[in-house]
Design an enzyme around this catalytic site. Structure first.
Site, PDB file in Angstrom:
ATOM      1  N   THR A   1      -5.088   4.744  47.312  1.00  0.00           N
ATOM      2  CA  THR A   1      -3.809   5.234  46.806  1.00  0.00           C
ATOM      3  C   THR A   1      -3.122   6.058  47.886  1.00  0.00           C
ATOM      4  OG1 THR A   1      -2.693   6.421  45.007  1.00  0.00           O
ATOM      5  CG2 THR A   1      -4.751   7.365  45.809  1.00  0.00           C
TER       6      THR A   1
ATOM      7  N   ASN B   1      -0.705   8.285  46.487  1.00  0.00           N
ATOM      8  CA  ASN B   1      -0.113   9.264  45.585  1.00  0.00           C
ATOM      9  C   ASN B   1      -0.924  10.571  45.625  1.00  0.00           C
ATOM     10  OD1 ASN B   1       0.307  10.747  43.048  1.00  0.00           O
ATOM     11  ND2 ASN B   1       1.564   8.992  42.443  1.00  0.00           N
TER      12      ASN B   1
ATOM     13  N   ASP C   1      -3.138   2.895  37.583  1.00  0.00           N
ATOM     14  CA  ASP C   1      -1.723   2.646  37.379  1.00  0.00           C
ATOM     15  C   ASP C   1      -1.320   3.265  36.047  1.00  0.00           C
ATOM     16  OD1 ASP C   1       0.476   1.096  38.824  1.00  0.00           O
ATOM     17  OD2 ASP C   1       0.811   0.616  36.719  1.00  0.00           O
TER      18      ASP C   1
ATOM     19  N   ASP D   1       1.917  19.999  44.297  1.00  0.00           N
ATOM     20  CA  ASP D   1       1.204  18.880  44.929  1.00  0.00           C
ATOM     21  C   ASP D   1       0.337  18.128  43.928  1.00  0.00           C
ATOM     22  OD1 ASP D   1      -0.720  20.858  44.553  1.00  0.00           O
ATOM     23  OD2 ASP D   1      -1.651  20.578  46.517  1.00  0.00           O
TER      24      ASP D   1
ATOM     25  N   GLY E   1      -0.632  13.324  43.953  1.00  0.00           N
ATOM     26  CA  GLY E   1      -0.986  13.832  42.632  1.00  0.00           C
ATOM     27  C   GLY E   1      -2.215  13.139  42.069  1.00  0.00           C
ATOM     28  N   LYS E   2      -2.302  11.819  42.264  1.00  0.00           N
ATOM     29  CA  LYS E   2      -3.479  11.086  41.800  1.00  0.00           C
ATOM     30  C   LYS E   2      -4.726  11.517  42.570  1.00  0.00           C
ATOM     31  CE  LYS E   2      -1.035   6.935  40.233  1.00  0.00           C
ATOM     32  NZ  LYS E   2      -0.872   5.489  40.402  1.00  0.00           N
TER      33      LYS E   2
END
Length: 191
Positions: A8, A10, A64, A139, A12-13
């Protein structure tokens, strides 16, 4: 315990994975996976985890999520990034002007694939939409939707909550997230 690769880009993920998968041996491979056009977050997660596996040739996870607004017949569904890139948060709030029903939910699907077996873990996070953009950047956010999503049982958007409030919400929230479901399954089967 086998190492899992979380593919990923992302932030945040990644922050969420560090919190929820702390007992799982995982590494992050930052890469922007192709996202197939589909209304089904589980299908998208499956395609992405298989692409991830082809890249790294190790057991992988992919996550997702979709966002569903009841008064808008589920819009934007799995097309969250497209909606945010085109109409943005302001556009979503404009579409909701005058609507009393502000119920919405995130649906997320974490897929695990080891080259043979695919396992999927689905969770829902219910709430309501605020009437305006509220909160500050962090973040830990997955999406700008944090500025307008108020979890069930709260009066603040995720972006208004501090780290302690979000942690407390995670502990008392009856909704289980897909990373926790995966971690429980993985530790039970591979520890």
């Amino acid at each position: 315990m086998k190492e899992i690769i979380f593919v990923t880009h992302n932030k945040g993920k990644i922050a969420s994975a560090k919190k929820h998968l702390k007992n799982v041996n995982f590494k992050v491979f930052e890469y922007d996976l192709e996202e197939p056009r589909s209304d089904d977050v589980c299908y998208i997660s499956k395609v992405k985890v298989m692409e991830a596996y082809e890249l790294v040739k190790k057991p992988c996870i992919s996550l997702d999520a979709g966002f569903f607004i009841e008064a808008l017949n589920g819009f934007p569904r799995s097309f969250v990034n497209f909606a945010l890139d085109t109409i943005g948060i302001d556009g979503i709030l404009k579409l909701m002007e005058g609507k009393e029903n502000r119920k919405c939910e995130f649906k997320e699907c974490l897929s695990y694939y080891d080259g043979k077996d695919l396992k999927q873990f689905v969770s829902y996070h219910r709430g309501t939409l605020s009437t305006k953009i509220l909160g500050t950047d962090t973040d830990k956010k997955w999406s700008d939707l944090w500025y307008i999503f108020i979890p069930v049982g709260y009066t603040k958007t995720l972006a208004e909550m501090d780290d302690i409030e979000r942690a407390t919400r995670d502990k008392v929230n009856s909704e289980v997230n897909s990373m926790k479901l995966f971690a429980d399954w993985y530790l039970c089967n591979f520890n």
